[in-house]
Scaffold this motif. Structure first.
Motif, PDB file in Angstrom:
ATOM      1  N   TYR A 107       0.851  -1.183   0.000  1.00  0.00           N
ATOM      2  CA  TYR A 107       0.000   0.000   0.000  1.00  0.00           C
ATOM      3  C   TYR A 107       0.884   1.229   0.000  1.00  0.00           C
ATOM      4  CZ  TYR A 107       0.994  -0.182   5.026  1.00  0.00           C
ATOM      5  OH  TYR A 107       1.632  -0.272   6.235  1.00  0.00           O
ATOM      6  N   TYR A 108       0.316   2.338  -0.395  1.00  0.00           N
ATOM      7  CA  TYR A 108       0.982   3.641  -0.343  1.00  0.00           C
ATOM      8  C   TYR A 108       0.052   4.613   0.369  1.00  0.00           C
ATOM      9  CZ  TYR A 108       2.056   8.384  -1.882  1.00  0.00           C
ATOM     10  OH  TYR A 108       2.292   9.736  -1.905  1.00  0.00           O
ATOM     11  N   CYS A 109       0.558   5.325   1.364  1.00  0.00           N
ATOM     12  CA  CYS A 109      -0.237   6.327   2.068  1.00  0.00           C
ATOM     13  C   CYS A 109       0.236   7.720   1.651  1.00  0.00           C
ATOM     14  CB  CYS A 109      -0.106   6.169   3.582  1.00  0.00           C
ATOM     15  SG  CYS A 109      -1.230   7.241   4.517  1.00  0.00           S
ATOM     16  N   PRO A 110      -0.629   8.542   1.079  1.00  0.00           N
ATOM     17  CA  PRO A 110      -0.220   9.878   0.620  1.00  0.00           C
ATOM     18  C   PRO A 110      -0.014  10.874   1.748  1.00  0.00           C
ATOM     19  CG  PRO A 110      -2.560   9.574   0.245  1.00  0.00           C
ATOM     20  CD  PRO A 110      -2.035   8.256   0.734  1.00  0.00           C
ATOM     21  N   ARG A 111      -0.351  10.507   2.975  1.00  0.00           N
ATOM     22  CA  ARG A 111      -0.129  11.356   4.139  1.00  0.00           C
ATOM     23  C   ARG A 111       0.812  10.648   5.109  1.00  0.00           C
ATOM     24  NH1 ARG A 111      -3.600  14.989   6.020  1.00  0.00           N
ATOM     25  NH2 ARG A 111      -1.784  15.500   7.325  1.00  0.00           N
ATOM     26  N   ALA A 112       1.714  11.424   5.724  1.00  0.00           N
ATOM     27  CA  ALA A 112       2.609  10.840   6.715  1.00  0.00           C
ATOM     28  C   ALA A 112       2.764  11.728   7.937  1.00  0.00           C
ATOM     29  CB  ALA A 112       3.993  10.577   6.096  1.00  0.00           C
ATOM     30  N   SER A 113       2.147  12.907   7.922  1.00  0.00           N
ATOM     31  CA  SER A 113       2.249  13.860   9.025  1.00  0.00           C
ATOM     32  C   SER A 113       0.848  14.324   9.414  1.00  0.00           C
ATOM     33  CB  SER A 113       3.100  15.063   8.616  1.00  0.00           C
ATOM     34  OG  SER A 113       3.112  16.053   9.626  1.00  0.00           O
ATOM     35  N   PHE A 114       0.575  14.271  10.724  1.00  0.00           N
ATOM     36  CA  PHE A 114      -0.746  14.642  11.223  1.00  0.00           C
ATOM     37  C   PHE A 114      -0.596  15.481  12.493  1.00  0.00           C
ATOM     38  CE2 PHE A 114      -0.801  10.507   9.188  1.00  0.00           C
ATOM     39  CZ  PHE A 114      -1.819  10.636   8.245  1.00  0.00           C
ATOM     40  N   ALA A 115      -1.688  16.080  12.918  1.00  0.00           N
ATOM     41  CA  ALA A 115      -1.727  16.871  14.158  1.00  0.00           C
ATOM     42  C   ALA A 115      -0.631  17.933  14.167  1.00  0.00           C
ATOM     43  CB  ALA A 115      -1.590  15.967  15.384  1.00  0.00           C
ATOM     44  N   GLY A 116      -0.503  18.629  13.035  1.00  0.00           N
ATOM     45  CA  GLY A 116       0.489  19.692  12.957  1.00  0.00           C
ATOM     46  C   GLY A 116       1.919  19.218  13.041  1.00  0.00           C
ATOM     47  N   GLY A 117       2.174  18.009  12.561  1.00  0.00           N
ATOM     48  CA  GLY A 117       3.530  17.471  12.577  1.00  0.00           C
ATOM     49  C   GLY A 117       3.904  16.791  13.872  1.00  0.00           C
ATOM     50  N   VAL A 130       2.378  13.963  14.940  1.00  0.00           N
ATOM     51  CA  VAL A 130       2.189  12.535  14.724  1.00  0.00           C
ATOM     52  C   VAL A 130       2.735  12.204  13.341  1.00  0.00           C
ATOM     53  CG1 VAL A 130       0.527  10.653  14.487  1.00  0.00           C
ATOM     54  CG2 VAL A 130       0.140  12.440  16.198  1.00  0.00           C
ATOM     55  N   LEU A 131       3.681  11.282  13.281  1.00  0.00           N
ATOM     56  CA  LEU A 131       4.330  10.940  12.018  1.00  0.00           C
ATOM     57  C   LEU A 131       4.238   9.437  11.771  1.00  0.00           C
ATOM     58  CD1 LEU A 131       7.683  12.952  12.455  1.00  0.00           C
ATOM     59  CD2 LEU A 131       5.541  13.763  11.416  1.00  0.00           C
ATOM     60  N   LEU A 132       4.059   9.065  10.507  1.00  0.00           N
ATOM     61  CA  LEU A 132       4.158   7.674  10.095  1.00  0.00           C
ATOM     62  C   LEU A 132       5.533   7.437   9.496  1.00  0.00           C
ATOM     63  CD1 LEU A 132       0.719   7.140   8.275  1.00  0.00           C
ATOM     64  CD2 LEU A 132       1.322   6.537  10.623  1.00  0.00           C
ATOM     65  N   VAL A 133       6.211   6.385   9.950  1.00  0.00           N
ATOM     66  CA  VAL A 133       7.548   6.101   9.456  1.00  0.00           C
ATOM     67  C   VAL A 133       7.673   4.616   9.117  1.00  0.00           C
ATOM     68  CG1 VAL A 133       8.620   7.995  10.721  1.00  0.00           C
ATOM     69  CG2 VAL A 133       8.439   5.757  11.814  1.00  0.00           C
ATOM     70  N   GLY A 134       8.633   4.315   8.238  1.00  0.00           N
ATOM     71  CA  GLY A 134       8.864   2.935   7.843  1.00  0.00           C
ATOM     72  C   GLY A 134       7.666   2.341   7.132  1.00  0.00           C
ATOM     73  N   ASP A 135       7.422   1.045   7.376  1.00  0.00           N
ATOM     74  CA  ASP A 135       6.323   0.347   6.708  1.00  0.00           C
ATOM     75  C   ASP A 135       4.956   0.895   7.088  1.00  0.00           C
ATOM     76  OD1 ASP A 135       8.153  -1.282   5.494  1.00  0.00           O
ATOM     77  OD2 ASP A 135       7.827  -3.008   6.811  1.00  0.00           O
ATOM     78  N   SER A 136       4.848   1.607   8.206  1.00  0.00           N
ATOM     79  CA  SER A 136       3.568   2.206   8.575  1.00  0.00           C
ATOM     80  C   SER A 136       3.130   3.226   7.541  1.00  0.00           C
ATOM     81  CB  SER A 136       3.665   2.889   9.943  1.00  0.00           C
ATOM     82  OG  SER A 136       4.003   1.963  10.945  1.00  0.00           O
ATOM     83  N   ALA A 137       4.095   3.901   6.930  1.00  0.00           N
ATOM     84  CA  ALA A 137       3.793   4.933   5.939  1.00  0.00           C
ATOM     85  C   ALA A 137       3.528   4.333   4.572  1.00  0.00           C
ATOM     86  CB  ALA A 137       4.943   5.934   5.853  1.00  0.00           C
ATOM     87  N   THR A 138       4.387   3.426   4.145  1.00  0.00           N
ATOM     88  CA  THR A 138       4.239   2.794   2.834  1.00  0.00           C
ATOM     89  C   THR A 138       4.826   1.398   2.904  1.00  0.00           C
ATOM     90  OG1 THR A 138       4.310   4.871   1.597  1.00  0.00           O
ATOM     91  CG2 THR A 138       4.911   2.881   0.405  1.00  0.00           C
ATOM     92  N   LEU A 139       4.046   0.412   2.502  1.00  0.00           N
ATOM     93  CA  LEU A 139       4.510  -0.973   2.479  1.00  0.00           C
ATOM     94  C   LEU A 139       4.931  -1.310   1.056  1.00  0.00           C
ATOM     95  CD1 LEU A 139       4.882  -3.602   4.081  1.00  0.00           C
ATOM     96  CD2 LEU A 139       2.559  -4.229   3.417  1.00  0.00           C
ATOM     97  N   LEU A 140       6.224  -1.496   0.866  1.00  0.00           N
ATOM     98  CA  LEU A 140       6.769  -1.802  -0.450  1.00  0.00           C
ATOM     99  C   LEU A 140       6.779  -3.306  -0.675  1.00  0.00           C
ATOM    100  CD1 LEU A 140       9.930   0.502  -0.184  1.00  0.00           C
ATOM    101  CD2 LEU A 140       7.762   1.071  -1.298  1.00  0.00           C
ATOM    102  N   ARG A 141       6.586  -3.707  -1.918  1.00  0.00           N
ATOM    103  CA  ARG A 141       6.858  -5.109  -2.231  1.00  0.00           C
ATOM    104  C   ARG A 141       8.359  -5.344  -2.062  1.00  0.00           C
ATOM    105  NH1 ARG A 141       3.002  -6.669  -7.420  1.00  0.00           N
ATOM    106  NH2 ARG A 141       1.136  -5.524  -6.703  1.00  0.00           N
ATOM    107  N   PRO A 142       8.751  -6.559  -1.700  1.00  0.00           N
ATOM    108  CA  PRO A 142      10.147  -6.771  -1.260  1.00  0.00           C
ATOM    109  C   PRO A 142      11.195  -6.837  -2.365  1.00  0.00           C
ATOM    110  CG  PRO A 142       8.908  -8.820  -1.166  1.00  0.00           C
ATOM    111  CD  PRO A 142       7.912  -7.750  -1.498  1.00  0.00           C
ATOM    112  N   HIS A 143      10.813  -6.736  -3.628  1.00  0.00           N
ATOM    113  CA  HIS A 143      11.755  -6.990  -4.718  1.00  0.00           C
ATOM    114  C   HIS A 143      12.871  -5.956  -4.812  1.00  0.00           C
ATOM    115  CE1 HIS A 143       8.619  -9.789  -5.726  1.00  0.00           C
ATOM    116  NE2 HIS A 143       7.754  -8.784  -5.848  1.00  0.00           N
ATOM    117  N   HIS A 153       9.264   4.761  -4.971  1.00  0.00           N
ATOM    118  CA  HIS A 153       9.742   3.408  -4.667  1.00  0.00           C
ATOM    119  C   HIS A 153       8.601   2.396  -4.665  1.00  0.00           C
ATOM    120  CE1 HIS A 153      13.840   4.603  -4.053  1.00  0.00           C
ATOM    121  NE2 HIS A 153      13.486   5.521  -3.182  1.00  0.00           N
ATOM    122  N   TRP A 154       7.419   2.832  -4.265  1.00  0.00           N
ATOM    123  CA  TRP A 154       6.267   1.939  -4.288  1.00  0.00           C
ATOM    124  C   TRP A 154       5.914   1.553  -5.722  1.00  0.00           C
ATOM    125  CZ3 TRP A 154       0.975   3.332  -5.685  1.00  0.00           C
ATOM    126  CH2 TRP A 154       0.064   2.312  -5.443  1.00  0.00           C
TER     127      TRP A 154
END
Length: 454
Positions: A344-354, A356-369, A408-409
């Motif tokens: 999956y790809y999440c177009p948002r990674a910053s919330f609550a005025g910066g 709350v942040l999503l990092v690593g696989d929480s933000a975007t899950l890449l296929r492993p290739h 990358h996704w």
């Protein structure tokens, strides 16, 4: 060890809660602790003896940059160099197709390396962790109190208070599921594909996890159990076998060396890691994901739990199609496991005025290739350092994180489709990636997008 001090007028967040204690959470924890923050990692597992992933990890450019700056035990070898990519024909003869400088390790070796640097957690990988790096005029005991790895904490909600801080509520599984709470100035969602942080703040459907239509069979074999000929074929190389024929048996295999017991990188003491991708139908997926106890697993059947008949069928197919070196590895894997490939790809990674942040696989899950997931975590940690020290605004941080993630996704989708599907299927994912890449280059040229986001 030199003491890290910040000359920037912007102070890092005082109290940080990181939800999730795997690789991304630990990288961010180490970095923020060095900046002077009080860091508490909330890990839902009831023990910090996390189950072995038995999986290889590629130490990409950003991971190596991160370790060069923050790793205090660099004298202990971590990675095994792979100098070329090669295919292997049906007779077992290797055919190099390009030179590559790739550094491979295992999830376990990197996890315990990061734990040693975060909270001085001793292990067979790092038996005697060094003291933590204190701030100026800070005692070692005070530095240790700023690095907390808290297990058995299942986060259930996050809310912003009138003060601007965040209230994190959790169930304490080490205390009978008792309710607990903590207040933070910054919350990082490093809790992977099932992220409660992403679920809480992202819009419904904004990062919908989708099945790619294939699975990865994984396992390792100690080098000492393999024949000398097979060990020689795989030594210092990343080896591929393509089985692409468009049906349920299509796919590909990748084999490479990773550290062995307690992180040994010595030839003869290493592990040979195999990852075998096969396409699946809905009916075959139900069969594959039903474990030895009859339980239907959603995305992962762990080591020792694959049904005997399921793995025997895979080995039977391997005997008809695999080159001898690959077949020997498959035959000698004793604890295989299987993963459903999703993304999956999440177009948002910053919330609550910066805050709350999503990092690593929480933000975007890449296929492993691409072997890029761990590098993405390090890239995010290095960007978050700039955010915490005032070199980036929250909007600039999010822009770089999401634009790089999208590129990358889309590339991981293209590679996955190319390796698993007929060309006419994969061409559309290739067009999507190259269109995104071309647009990114225009933005870099125009000065809208920083180069490091490409």
């Amino acid at each position: 060890m030199a003491i890290h001090q910040q000359d920037n007028a912007v102070s890092p967040p005082q109290n940080v809660i990181i939800v999730g204690g795997s690789l991304s959470g630990l990288m961010h924890g180490i970095m923020l602790h060095r900046l002077g923050s009080n860091v508490r990692i909330l890990e839902r597992s009831p023990t910090d003896e996390l189950a072995s992933h038995m999986a290889g990890v590629c130490l990409g450019t950003d991971v190596q940059k991160f370790l060069a700056r923050f790793d205090c035990v660099r004298e202990i070898p971590l990675g095994i160099a792979s100098t070329q990519m090669q295919s292997i024909d049906k007779h077992g003869k290797p055919h190099p197709f390009f030179t590559v400088n790739r550094l491979n390790t295992s999830w376990d070796a990197l996890y315990y390396r990061l734990r040693a640097n975060f909270d001085m957690r001793a292990s067979g990988y790092v038996p005697s962790p060094p003291a933590l790096v204190p701030q100026a005029d800070e005692s070692m005991e005070a530095a240790k109190e700023r690095a907390i790895y808290d297990v058995g904490k299942q986060v259930v909600s996050i809310e912003q208070l009138e003060t601007g801080q965040l209230m994190v509520r959790y169930k304490d599984q080490t205390n009978g599921g008792k309710d607990g709470q903590a207040v933070a100035d910054l919350v990082l969602g490093a809790d992977g594909s099932k992220s409660i942080v992403r679920t809480t703040f992202a819009r419904p459907g904004q990062a919908e996890r989708k099945c790619a239509g294939y699975v990865a069979w994984r396992g390792t074999v100690p080098e000492e159990r393999l024949s000398e000929a097979t060990r020689k074929v795989f030594s210092e190389n990343t080896s591929y076998l393509l089985l692409k024929n468009g049906d349920a048996e299509g796919g590909h295999i990748i084999v490479y060396n990773i550290p062995g017991k307690d992180g040994s990188t010595q030839p003869g003491q290493r592990l040979v890691s195999l990852c075998w991708y096969t396409n699946v139908t809905d009916s075959s997926l139900d069969r594959i994901m039903t474990d030895a106890d009859g339980k239907r697993r959603r995305t992962h059947v762990p080591p020792g739990k694959i049904a005997f008949a399921v793995w025997e069928k895979q080995k039977a197919y391997a005997r008809t199609a695999f080159a001898p070196p690959f077949l020997e590895v498959v035959e000698k894997i004793t604890s295989p496991f299987v993963l459903l490939i999703t993304d999956y790809y999440c177009p948002r990674a910053s919330f609550a005025g910066g805050k709350v942040l999503l990092v690593g696989d929480s933000a975007t899950l890449l296929r492993p290739h691409l072997a890029f997931s761990t590098n993405q975590a390090a890239y995010h940690a290095l960007l978050t350092e700039k955010l915490a020290t005032g070199q980036l605004t929250a909007a600039e941080w999010e822009y770089q994180v999401t634009k790089a993630a999208y590129l990358h996704w889309t590339r991981s989708l293209w590679f996955g489709q190319y390796l698993q599907r007929p060309l006419y299927v994969s061409i559309w994912s290739a067009v999507l990636f190259w269109a995104a890449a071309a647009l990114a280059r225009v933005r870099v040229w125009a000065g809208w997008l920083p180069r490091q986001a490409r």
